[in-house]
Motif scaffolding. Structure first.
Motif, PDB file in Angstrom:
ATOM      1  N   LYS A   1      29.781  28.978  48.756  1.00 45.21           N
ATOM      2  CA  LYS A   1      28.784  28.574  47.774  1.00 45.21           C
ATOM      3  C   LYS A   1      29.117  27.167  47.275  1.00 45.21           C
ATOM      4  CE  LYS A   1      27.553  33.178  46.142  1.00 45.21           C
ATOM      5  NZ  LYS A   1      27.435  34.076  44.983  1.00 45.21           N
ATOM      6  N   GLY A   2      28.134  26.534  46.672  1.00 53.20           N
ATOM      7  CA  GLY A   2      28.353  25.229  46.068  1.00 53.20           C
ATOM      8  C   GLY A   2      27.446  25.076  44.871  1.00 53.20           C
ATOM      9  N   LEU A   3      27.879  24.271  43.911  1.00 54.69           N
ATOM     10  CA  LEU A   3      27.055  24.019  42.725  1.00 54.69           C
ATOM     11  C   LEU A   3      27.176  22.545  42.352  1.00 54.69           C
ATOM     12  CD1 LEU A   3      25.257  25.180  40.457  1.00 54.69           C
ATOM     13  CD2 LEU A   3      27.358  25.553  39.126  1.00 54.69           C
ATOM     14  N   ALA A   4      26.034  21.852  42.382  1.00 57.03           N
ATOM     15  CA  ALA A   4      26.003  20.430  42.025  1.00 57.03           C
ATOM     16  C   ALA A   4      25.099  20.246  40.818  1.00 57.03           C
ATOM     17  CB  ALA A   4      25.478  19.605  43.203  1.00 57.03           C
TER      18      ALA A   4
ATOM     19  N   VAL B   1      37.360  29.573  50.071  1.00 55.66           N
ATOM     20  CA  VAL B   1      35.948  29.951  49.921  1.00 55.66           C
ATOM     21  C   VAL B   1      35.804  31.082  48.909  1.00 55.66           C
ATOM     22  CG1 VAL B   1      33.964  30.988  51.106  1.00 55.66           C
ATOM     23  CG2 VAL B   1      35.218  29.119  52.191  1.00 55.66           C
ATOM     24  N   ALA B   2      36.726  32.040  48.935  1.00 57.11           N
ATOM     25  CA  ALA B   2      36.661  33.169  47.992  1.00 57.11           C
ATOM     26  C   ALA B   2      36.774  32.684  46.547  1.00 57.11           C
ATOM     27  CB  ALA B   2      37.778  34.168  48.300  1.00 57.11           C
ATOM     28  N   HIS B   3      37.728  31.792  46.281  1.00 61.62           N
ATOM     29  CA  HIS B   3      37.903  31.271  44.916  1.00 61.62           C
ATOM     30  C   HIS B   3      36.709  30.402  44.510  1.00 61.62           C
ATOM     31  CE1 HIS B   3      41.763  32.989  45.145  1.00 61.62           C
ATOM     32  NE2 HIS B   3      42.432  31.965  45.636  1.00 61.62           N
ATOM     33  N   THR B   4      36.197  29.607  45.452  1.00 64.10           N
ATOM     34  CA  THR B   4      35.035  28.755  45.167  1.00 64.10           C
ATOM     35  C   THR B   4      33.829  29.606  44.785  1.00 64.10           C
ATOM     36  OG1 THR B   4      35.781  26.981  46.647  1.00 64.10           O
ATOM     37  CG2 THR B   4      33.430  27.057  46.150  1.00 64.10           C
ATOM     38  N   ASP B   5      33.557  30.636  45.579  1.00 68.99           N
ATOM     39  CA  ASP B   5      32.415  31.518  45.298  1.00 68.99           C
ATOM     40  C   ASP B   5      32.553  32.181  43.924  1.00 68.99           C
ATOM     41  OD1 ASP B   5      31.491  30.819  47.762  1.00 68.99           O
ATOM     42  OD2 ASP B   5      31.684  32.792  48.685  1.00 68.99           O
ATOM     43  N   ALA B   6      33.778  32.604  43.607  1.00 68.41           N
ATOM     44  CA  ALA B   6      34.018  33.244  42.309  1.00 68.41           C
ATOM     45  C   ALA B   6      33.771  32.252  41.173  1.00 68.41           C
ATOM     46  CB  ALA B   6      35.447  33.779  42.244  1.00 68.41           C
ATOM     47  N   CYS B   7      34.217  30.998  41.339  1.00 67.44           N
ATOM     48  CA  CYS B   7      34.020  29.965  40.314  1.00 67.44           C
ATOM     49  C   CYS B   7      32.535  29.708  40.072  1.00 67.44           C
ATOM     50  CB  CYS B   7      34.698  28.655  40.730  1.00 67.44           C
ATOM     51  SG  CYS B   7      36.495  28.664  40.598  1.00 67.44           S
ATOM     52  N   VAL B   8      31.763  29.633  41.149  1.00 62.79           N
ATOM     53  CA  VAL B   8      30.316  29.413  41.015  1.00 62.79           C
ATOM     54  C   VAL B   8      29.682  30.554  40.230  1.00 62.79           C
ATOM     55  CG1 VAL B   8      28.111  29.268  42.271  1.00 62.79           C
ATOM     56  CG2 VAL B   8      30.100  27.987  43.099  1.00 62.79           C
ATOM     57  N   ASP B   9      30.024  31.787  40.590  1.00 68.09           N
ATOM     58  CA  ASP B   9      29.463  32.952  39.897  1.00 68.09           C
ATOM     59  C   ASP B   9      29.858  32.960  38.420  1.00 68.09           C
ATOM     60  OD1 ASP B   9      28.285  33.781  42.244  1.00 68.09           O
ATOM     61  OD2 ASP B   9      29.876  35.204  42.766  1.00 68.09           O
ATOM     62  N   ASN B  10      31.143  32.681  38.147  1.00 67.47           N
ATOM     63  CA  ASN B  10      31.622  32.654  36.759  1.00 67.47           C
ATOM     64  C   ASN B  10      30.890  31.602  35.936  1.00 67.47           C
ATOM     65  OD1 ASN B  10      35.125  33.058  37.766  1.00 67.47           O
ATOM     66  ND2 ASN B  10      33.530  34.607  37.475  1.00 67.47           N
ATOM     67  N   PHE B  11      30.741  30.414  36.510  1.00 68.75           N
ATOM     68  CA  PHE B  11      30.100  29.307  35.784  1.00 68.75           C
ATOM     69  C   PHE B  11      28.649  29.643  35.453  1.00 68.75           C
ATOM     70  CE2 PHE B  11      27.899  25.316  35.172  1.00 68.75           C
ATOM     71  CZ  PHE B  11      28.804  24.563  34.433  1.00 68.75           C
TER      72      PHE B  11
ATOM     73  N   ARG C   1      27.274  32.480  35.148  1.00 64.07           N
ATOM     74  CA  ARG C   1      27.168  33.590  34.187  1.00 64.07           C
ATOM     75  C   ARG C   1      27.683  33.184  32.801  1.00 64.07           C
ATOM     76  NH1 ARG C   1      29.474  37.072  38.057  1.00 64.07           N
ATOM     77  NH2 ARG C   1      31.310  37.218  36.721  1.00 64.07           N
ATOM     78  N   GLY C   2      28.289  32.005  32.725  1.00 69.42           N
ATOM     79  CA  GLY C   2      28.853  31.567  31.447  1.00 69.42           C
ATOM     80  C   GLY C   2      30.124  32.307  31.073  1.00 69.42           C
ATOM     81  N   ASP C   3      30.837  32.836  32.089  1.00 75.65           N
ATOM     82  CA  ASP C   3      32.076  33.587  31.861  1.00 75.65           C
ATOM     83  C   ASP C   3      33.264  32.625  31.953  1.00 75.65           C
ATOM     84  OD1 ASP C   3      34.238  35.279  31.851  1.00 75.65           O
ATOM     85  OD2 ASP C   3      33.551  36.560  33.490  1.00 75.65           O
ATOM     86  N   ALA C   4      33.543  31.922  30.850  1.00 71.38           N
ATOM     87  CA  ALA C   4      34.558  30.861  30.859  1.00 71.38           C
ATOM     88  C   ALA C   4      35.957  31.413  31.130  1.00 71.38           C
ATOM     89  CB  ALA C   4      34.533  30.102  29.530  1.00 71.38           C
ATOM     90  N   LYS C   5      36.271  32.583  30.572  1.00 72.64           N
ATOM     91  CA  LYS C   5      37.619  33.138  30.736  1.00 72.64           C
ATOM     92  C   LYS C   5      37.939  33.388  32.218  1.00 72.64           C
ATOM     93  CE  LYS C   5      40.757  36.607  28.977  1.00 72.64           C
ATOM     94  NZ  LYS C   5      40.931  38.034  28.907  1.00 72.64           N
ATOM     95  N   SER C   6      37.017  34.067  32.915  1.00 73.64           N
ATOM     96  CA  SER C   6      37.229  34.317  34.349  1.00 73.64           C
ATOM     97  C   SER C   6      37.216  33.009  35.133  1.00 73.64           C
ATOM     98  CB  SER C   6      36.142  35.243  34.901  1.00 73.64           C
ATOM     99  OG  SER C   6      36.171  36.491  34.257  1.00 73.64           O
ATOM    100  N   LEU C   7      36.346  32.075  34.709  1.00 68.20           N
ATOM    101  CA  LEU C   7      36.246  30.784  35.393  1.00 68.20           C
ATOM    102  C   LEU C   7      37.581  30.064  35.415  1.00 68.20           C
ATOM    103  CD1 LEU C   7      34.572  28.475  36.706  1.00 68.20           C
ATOM    104  CD2 LEU C   7      34.157  27.630  34.392  1.00 68.20           C
TER     105      LEU C   7
END
Length: 308
Positions: free
Chosen positions: A23-26, A216-226, A228-234
């Motif tokens: 995933k990617g987020l720009a 890729v696994a960590h990147t995908d998780a970061c995108v999902d966290n961001f 969702r606004g889940d700063a702690k998991s991010l």
């Protein structure tokens, strides 16, 4: 003559990974922008930009593609009449300086263009991305087309996979302690050599496994966290991503920042990651407490991008 403004972009997540379908987020970064202007007498930066546009015109003229056609006669005439791209976007810093030029050229000179006002279906977004990838390959050798897409639409762009791109809303900024920031390396980075190093590394089976299992696994998780606004998991996942990058992407990190990178991971004051292809330019930082990060990074120039 003054054209519309085209903004810088920040690829929050997805550098290198989007080549392998992460995933990617720009997001647009409105602190820097560029626009076409015209001068009767060209000098300094304007003269240099005009020369660059002429070289780019020759590239577009040589393109053999059914994806897009341009009004090349008008472009040539405008360049001859003193057009240049007036930009505050730093070059070689990973924030989309060439993407803004590509977006501006497409907006002004593409025939039958897809406009930002129409219903941007997935097919239209993919078509735009393909066109922009072709146009921007002049600057980098290869291009995903994401930077110009972001600059053209001036909207956050989520890459789900190579064939799935959409514009998204991101959570409203808060007035909390956490932040995303840019760290100025004071060095110019070049995309093409960094991508070449990455492609060479991709020939190694262990590197490919690390990329899919960890990066890729960590990147995908970061995108999902961001999103969702889940700063702690991010912050937890960005820390993991930062460590994987330090362990496996050292050539893309300027050597004088290796210790600073590790200091952030060890102290938990901040976590650094690549901003674009690396090799210089900006380094992207994430901090659970921005004031603590600033104190820890005293002597370095930081720019605030987003607040949690």
């Amino acid at each position: 003559m003054k054209g519309p403004l085209f903004y810088a972009k920040i690829l929050l997540f997805g550098e290198y990974g989007i080549i392998k379908d992460s995933k990617g987020l720009a997001i647009p970064y409105n602190s820097y922008n560029g626009a076409f202007k015209k001068a009767d007498v060209l000098e300094g930066k304007a003269l240099k930009s005009n020369g660059y546009l002429l070289a780019y015109y020759n590239y577009l003229k040589s393109l053999k593609t059914d994806l897009v056609q341009f009004d090349l006669a008008q472009l040539e005439q405008d360049i001859t009449n003193g057009m240049y791209f007036d930009s505050s976007i730093p070059q070689g810093y990973g924030v989309g300086s060439s993407g803004a030029i590509v977006a501006a050229i497409y907006e002004k000179y593409a025939e039958d263009k897809i406009t930002v006002l129409e219903n941007l279906t997935k097919d239209k977004l993919l078509r735009l991305k393909a066109i922009f990838g072709l146009m921007e390959s002049y600057f980098h050798g290869t291009s995903s087309g994401l930077d110009p897409l972001n600059s053209y639409l001036s909207l956050p762009i989520l890459i789900q996979s190579k064939d799935n791109v959409e514009s998204v809303g991101i959570p409203y900024q808060q007035n909390g302690k956490g932040a995303v920031f840019l760290l100025d390396s004071k060095m110019i980075g070049e995309t093409e050599p960094m991508v070449n190093i990455f492609m060479e590394k991709m020939k190694n089976e262990g590197f490919r496994k690390m990329l899919s299992d960890e990066f890729v696994a960590h990147t995908d998780a970061c995108v999902d966290n961001f999103l969702r606004g889940d700063a702690k998991s991010l912050f937890g996942n960005v820390k993991k991503l930062s460590k994987v990058v330090l362990d496996n992407f050292k050539p893309m990190i300027p050597s004088k920042f290796h210790a600073l990178w590790k200091k952030g991971i060890d102290s938990n004051d901040y976590y650094l990651k690549l901003c674009g292809s690396g090799g210089g330019g900006y380094i992207l930082g994430f901090a659970p407490d921005f004031e603590k990060a600033k104190a820890s990074l005293t002597g370095h120039d930081l720019e605030l991008v987003y607040r949690f």
